[in-house]
Design an enzyme around this catalytic site. Sequence first.
Site, PDB file in Angstrom:
ATOM      1  CB  CYS A 105      -0.872  -0.025   1.255  1.00 33.23           C
ATOM      2  SG  CYS A 105      -1.941   1.393   1.435  1.00 33.23           S
TER       3      CYS A 105
ATOM      4  CD  GLN B  93     -15.372 -13.893  14.917  1.00 35.18           C
ATOM      5  OE1 GLN B  93     -14.280 -13.331  14.848  1.00 35.18           O
ATOM      6  NE2 GLN B  93     -15.882 -14.298  16.079  1.00 35.18           N
TER       7      GLN B  93
ATOM      8  CB  CYS C 182     -10.355 -10.834  19.812  1.00 34.89           C
ATOM      9  SG  CYS C 182     -11.271 -10.043  21.128  1.00 34.89           S
TER      10      CYS C 182
HETATM   11  C1  LIG Z   1     -16.091 -11.232  20.471  1.00 34.16           C
HETATM   12  S1  LIG Z   1     -17.822 -11.098  20.400  1.00 34.16           S
HETATM   13  C2  LIG Z   1     -18.256 -12.732  19.919  1.00 34.16           C
HETATM   14  C3  LIG Z   1     -19.630 -12.905  19.380  1.00 34.16           C
HETATM   15  C4  LIG Z   1     -19.884 -14.235  18.657  1.00 34.16           C
HETATM   16  N1  LIG Z   1     -19.354 -15.377  19.377  1.00 34.16           N
HETATM   17  C5  LIG Z   1     -19.344 -14.204  17.254  1.00 34.16           C
HETATM   18  O1  LIG Z   1     -18.357 -14.904  16.955  1.00 34.16           O
HETATM   19  O2  LIG Z   1     -19.908 -13.484  16.411  1.00 34.16           O
HETATM   20  C6  LIG Z   1     -18.209 -10.973  22.095  1.00 34.16           C
HETATM   21  C7  LIG Z   1     -19.681 -10.965  22.436  1.00 34.16           C
HETATM   22  O3  LIG Z   1     -19.808 -10.856  23.855  1.00 34.16           O
HETATM   23  C8  LIG Z   1     -20.923 -10.051  24.147  1.00 34.16           C
HETATM   24  N2  LIG Z   1     -20.766  -9.545  25.525  1.00 34.16           N
HETATM   25  C9  LIG Z   1     -20.021  -8.492  25.947  1.00 34.16           C
HETATM   26  N3  LIG Z   1     -20.102  -8.358  27.280  1.00 34.16           N
HETATM   27  C10 LIG Z   1     -20.907  -9.365  27.714  1.00 34.16           C
HETATM   28  C11 LIG Z   1     -21.358  -9.768  29.006  1.00 34.16           C
HETATM   29  N4  LIG Z   1     -21.002  -9.080  30.094  1.00 34.16           N
HETATM   30  N5  LIG Z   1     -22.167 -10.839  29.108  1.00 34.16           N
HETATM   31  C12 LIG Z   1     -22.526 -11.531  27.994  1.00 34.16           C
HETATM   32  N6  LIG Z   1     -22.134 -11.185  26.741  1.00 34.16           N
HETATM   33  C13 LIG Z   1     -21.333 -10.126  26.611  1.00 34.16           C
HETATM   34  C14 LIG Z   1     -20.896  -8.993  23.068  1.00 34.16           C
HETATM   35  O4  LIG Z   1     -22.168  -8.383  22.932  1.00 34.16           O
HETATM   36  C15 LIG Z   1     -20.472  -9.809  21.850  1.00 34.16           C
HETATM   37  O5  LIG Z   1     -21.590 -10.316  21.169  1.00 34.16           O
END
Ligand SMILES: C[S@@+](CC[C@H](N)C(=O)[O-])C[C@H]1O[C@@H](n2cnc3c(N)ncnc32)[C@H](O)[C@@H]1O
Length: 426
Positions: free
Chosen positions: A74, A262, A383
């Site tokens: 880039c 993702q 992540c």
């Molecule tokens: C890294 S994302 C993963 C979502 C899903 N597994 C995916 O691969 O698309 C983390 C998820 O955790 C949820 N989250 C964040 N804080 C949370 C909490 N205190 N209790 C439950 N879920 C939570 C977020 O809303 C989000 O959907």
Amino acid sequence: MGSKTVAERLEVTIESLGAQGDGVGTLDGVQVFVPFTSPGDVALAEVTTRNRNGIYTELVELKAEGPGRAKPACAHFGTCGGCQLQFLSDETYRAWVRERAATALAHHGFSADLVLDPVISPAASRRRVAMKALKTVSGVILGFNERQSHRLVDVETCPVTRPELTSLMQPLRAILNDLLAQAMNATVHMTLTHLGVDLLIDAPMALDLAAREKLVDFANTHDLAALHWQDQGFLDPVAIRRTPVMNLSGVLAALPPASFIQATDEGEAALVKAVLDACDGFKRVADLFSGIGTFTFPLARTHQVLAVEGAKVAIDALAGASNVATGLKQIVPLHRDLYRRPLTPKELSAFEAVVFDPPRAGAKEQVAELAKSDVKRVVAVSCNPNTFSRDARTLADGGYSLDSVLPVDQFLWSPHLELVGVFSRV
Ligand SMILES: C[S@@+](CC[C@H](N)C(=O)[O-])C[C@H]1O[C@@H](n2cnc3c(N)ncnc32)[C@H](O)[C@@H]1O
């Protein structure tokens, strides 16, 4: 007469790459970090900071080049803060991704041998991106922050991002130039969904009728799925032409504005495969931090699944999709804050396998409960290699063995990295 401080310069041979992608050398036993360098380079560098970890510098000149370099893809590389590692050859980059995972694990006493060959998303694959915009007298700057700065780099295109999104950059510049007030900032979130681009523009400005009409025109011209305008937290659905949905193992789940997906198709496929392989043979699975169901729906083809998620809009989308999907085993959606109310060992005893995929902070509270449970298989998707390793240590101390760790890189040429760890109760 004022005095002028002369910046300190060092010459250092780079020996390795650090966790944030800087080249690392040593002088008198002290680590020296030099951005944009790789092992074998000899760098002349200017000192910016010293702290207990070592000496931080900016690269002044490469005195000699090591074997790990390649021509960056880039024109903005070096100024744009989006990518730090485009100057590495594919082999050096791949080795560093694996090393990044191994180093984080080593801090918590795990062997590097557990780390599998990484899955790295190709260029032009990023399907969600947030760009910054600024209206200036000479037009709108649209791009990313400069490295370690709030200044914006105006980018023509972006080699890591899907062409369906980069092709909108120029038209976006034009419409934002029309709409934004002088010196106004905006953030543009673009997501490529199954039914087209979902665009969310966040700017501190209420829309009048003329602005609204221009945005609707924009959505029609570029065949967007949806266009939202967000003014200081107030979400205005300007044009919803098709409800944005994601195709999750053949199930179409609505994607609420600003919800998590993702970052690349390839990354999602690798994560899903790793989760399915690890859960093979187990009947009942809990998918914790489920989002809209990235793992729930593929799992539900062959397993009964409890999906637990803290964001109401996300679990509602998951529940809505599971109500109309066919060919799935039972899915139970649960809205719950897993930081404040993690599933207890008693609740977990209903499951043979548990998948958890928390935000960057990890899942300390839930992992403490898992460590006391009798769940046979635990799959950690993360992540953040550092919180992953911390949580892995808690599970190991609770009697789980860590069988393997798969690095999945969805943020090409950056230090962001996902990991999938598979644990078994011993
Ligand atoms: C890294 S994302 C993963 C979502 C899903 N597994 C995916 O691969 O698309 C983390 C998820 O955790 C949820 N989250 C964040 N804080 C949370 C909490 N205190 N209790 C439950 N879920 C939570 C977020 O809303 C989000 O959907």
